[in-house]
Enzyme design. Structure first.
Site, PDB file in Angstrom:
ATOM      1  N   SER A  73      59.221  -1.682  66.626  1.00 54.45           N
ATOM      2  CA  SER A  73      60.147  -2.223  67.633  1.00 54.45           C
ATOM      3  C   SER A  73      60.008  -1.618  69.022  1.00 54.45           C
ATOM      4  O   SER A  73      60.557  -2.155  69.985  1.00 54.45           O
ATOM      5  CB  SER A  73      61.591  -2.032  67.168  1.00 54.45           C
ATOM      6  OG  SER A  73      61.922  -3.028  66.237  1.00 54.45           O
ATOM      7  N   LYS A  92      58.929  -3.903  71.673  1.00 55.67           N
ATOM      8  CA  LYS A  92      59.858  -4.859  72.301  1.00 55.67           C
ATOM      9  C   LYS A  92      60.125  -4.499  73.763  1.00 55.67           C
ATOM     10  O   LYS A  92      60.468  -5.357  74.571  1.00 55.67           O
ATOM     11  CB  LYS A  92      61.176  -4.894  71.524  1.00 55.67           C
ATOM     12  CG  LYS A  92      61.054  -5.449  70.108  1.00 55.67           C
ATOM     13  CD  LYS A  92      62.344  -5.210  69.324  1.00 55.67           C
ATOM     14  CE  LYS A  92      62.223  -5.700  67.888  1.00 55.67           C
ATOM     15  NZ  LYS A  92      63.376  -5.290  67.061  1.00 55.67           N
ATOM     16  N   TYR A 148      54.059 -11.462  67.242  1.00 54.23           N
ATOM     17  CA  TYR A 148      55.091 -10.437  67.046  1.00 54.23           C
ATOM     18  C   TYR A 148      54.637  -9.396  66.019  1.00 54.23           C
ATOM     19  O   TYR A 148      54.692  -8.189  66.263  1.00 54.23           O
ATOM     20  CB  TYR A 148      56.404 -11.102  66.611  1.00 54.23           C
ATOM     21  CG  TYR A 148      57.489 -10.116  66.229  1.00 54.23           C
ATOM     22  CD1 TYR A 148      58.173  -9.384  67.205  1.00 54.23           C
ATOM     23  CD2 TYR A 148      57.823  -9.883  64.891  1.00 54.23           C
ATOM     24  CE1 TYR A 148      59.152  -8.462  66.853  1.00 54.23           C
ATOM     25  CE2 TYR A 148      58.801  -8.977  64.540  1.00 54.23           C
ATOM     26  CZ  TYR A 148      59.462  -8.267  65.521  1.00 54.23           C
ATOM     27  OH  TYR A 148      60.434  -7.353  65.178  1.00 54.23           O
ATOM     28  N   TYR A 157      69.651   0.016  68.020  1.00 49.87           N
ATOM     29  CA  TYR A 157      70.414  -1.006  67.271  1.00 49.87           C
ATOM     30  C   TYR A 157      71.853  -0.542  67.030  1.00 49.87           C
ATOM     31  O   TYR A 157      72.510  -0.075  67.942  1.00 49.87           O
ATOM     32  CB  TYR A 157      69.731  -1.344  65.937  1.00 49.87           C
ATOM     33  CG  TYR A 157      68.241  -1.261  65.969  1.00 49.87           C
ATOM     34  CD1 TYR A 157      67.511  -2.209  66.678  1.00 49.87           C
ATOM     35  CD2 TYR A 157      67.559  -0.237  65.346  1.00 49.87           C
ATOM     36  CE1 TYR A 157      66.131  -2.145  66.720  1.00 49.87           C
ATOM     37  CE2 TYR A 157      66.178  -0.161  65.399  1.00 49.87           C
ATOM     38  CZ  TYR A 157      65.478  -1.118  66.083  1.00 49.87           C
ATOM     39  OH  TYR A 157      64.130  -1.041  66.131  1.00 49.87           O
ATOM     40  N   VAL A 202      60.556   1.254  63.317  1.00 48.13           N
ATOM     41  CA  VAL A 202      60.546   1.670  61.909  1.00 48.13           C
ATOM     42  C   VAL A 202      59.241   2.366  61.491  1.00 48.13           C
ATOM     43  O   VAL A 202      59.146   2.861  60.378  1.00 48.13           O
ATOM     44  CB  VAL A 202      60.845   0.517  60.919  1.00 48.13           C
ATOM     45  CG1 VAL A 202      62.283   0.077  60.990  1.00 48.13           C
ATOM     46  CG2 VAL A 202      59.894  -0.648  61.110  1.00 48.13           C
TER      47      VAL A 202
END
Ligand code: GLN
Length: 305
Positions: free
Chosen positions: A61, A64, A189, A241, A259
């Site tokens: 992530s 991103k 992605y 998050y 992760v």
């Protein structure tokens, strides 16, 4: 500086046994749960590091941040934020629940999976390979590492098991929030998530954001000051998050986790700080990395939130 980092890493190792590596992407289960490393890169380009600095991880992530930066740079914040929100989420990073509950079915923010997938779909590329190249190039520019490459085994492993991300993509399209070929977007992605890095790359990435978008090693301007500021702001509110509030209290830095076990932090005007530690807590954030950053936030007075 090296001694401060070393002390933080060594004193945090004991927490690693309370975490576990990600297994929902089968290939990530091979990561070393005992690895832990930290690096700091100043806005002057000076680098210090400690611990298992040669451990390589996939960014997951953390990518991103690069894809959102690219989208903001290419399309502008008005367009991006008309399609995805900027509010924090109390749900897990791959949750579908809130998306369905409330029209206009906009992802809460670009740091959760639904938001990141939607942002990618807005990029003006037809082929998934072109879209991936643009994000990979952005990561290379942010880290000043032209050798960054994709771990294909991890990308394939995620592609073959990612029913959840597929659900998010198709749901977004079913309600008209996303257009185009879902598989094509997901393909890029999964592969951007599988870009392989080390803790030093991640520290440079944080330093680029801390220098208003200019990479302190290469001197290249990657993002405008405004885009760098938006990225830091969203890292501060949504970067971990549903663990973002807890991280703000304990560490107090804009940061983004993945992760794979990486965390990138950014302190405006001062530098980038990064950790690698694949053992994760229940929210999918590096348990050792958070402990190291908590330690360093105090000993180096890094807190900005
Ligand atoms: N590739 C991962 C996924 O989509 C990234 C998630 C993460 O790092 N939190 O599930």
């Amino acid at each position: 500086m090296e001694n401060i980092l070393k002390e933080a890493v060594e004193s945090s190792r004991s927490v690693l046994k309370k975490g576990s590596v990600a297994t929902y992407i089968p290939e990530l289960a091979k990561a070393d749960p005992e690895a832990l490393a930290a690096a700091f890169c100043g806005t002057d380009g000076a680098m210090a590091s400690a611990g298992d600095v040669n451990t390589s991880i996939t960014v997951q992530s953390i990518s991103k941040v690069a894809s959102l930066g690219l989208a903001l740079q290419m399309l502008g914040e008005d367009l991006i934020f008309s399609r995805v929100g900027v509010e924090s989420s109390a749900d897990p990073f791959n949750s579908i629940m809130r998306l369905e509950m409330k029209a206009p079915h906009r992802p809460l923010n670009p740091m959760i999976n639904s938001g990141a997938i939607l942002v990618l779909s807005l990029l003006p590329f037809k082929e998934s390979g072109e879209r991936l190249q643009a994000v990979l190039e952005t990561m290379r520019l942010m880290t000043a590492n032209q050798d960054l490459a994709i771990n294909e085994a991890v990308a394939v492993s995620e592609r073959d098991t990612s029913d959840r991300n597929r659900s998010l993509g198709y749901f977004l399209r079913s309600v008209g929030s996303m257009q185009g070929d879902v598989e094509n977007v997901l393909d890029s992605y999964f592969r951007q998530c599988a870009i392989e890095t080390t803790v030093k790359d991640l520290a440079v990435m944080g330093a680029t954001l801390a220098s208003g978008g200019r990479n302190p090693l290469s001197g290249n301007l990657i993002f405008s000051e405004r885009v760098a500021l938006i990225l830091r702001a969203l890292m501060g509110t949504c970067g971990l998050y549903d663990g973002s509030g807890d991280f703000a209290v304990r560490v107090g830095l804009p940061a983004k986790s993945g992760v794979g076990g990486g965390i990138v932090g950014s302190i405006a005007g001062r530098g980038g700080i990064a950790t690698v530690g694949p053992a994760l807590d229940s929210r999918g954030n590096s348990i050792g990395g958070i402990r190291v950053l908590e330690h360093l936030s105090r000993s180096m007075s890094l807190r900005v939130l």
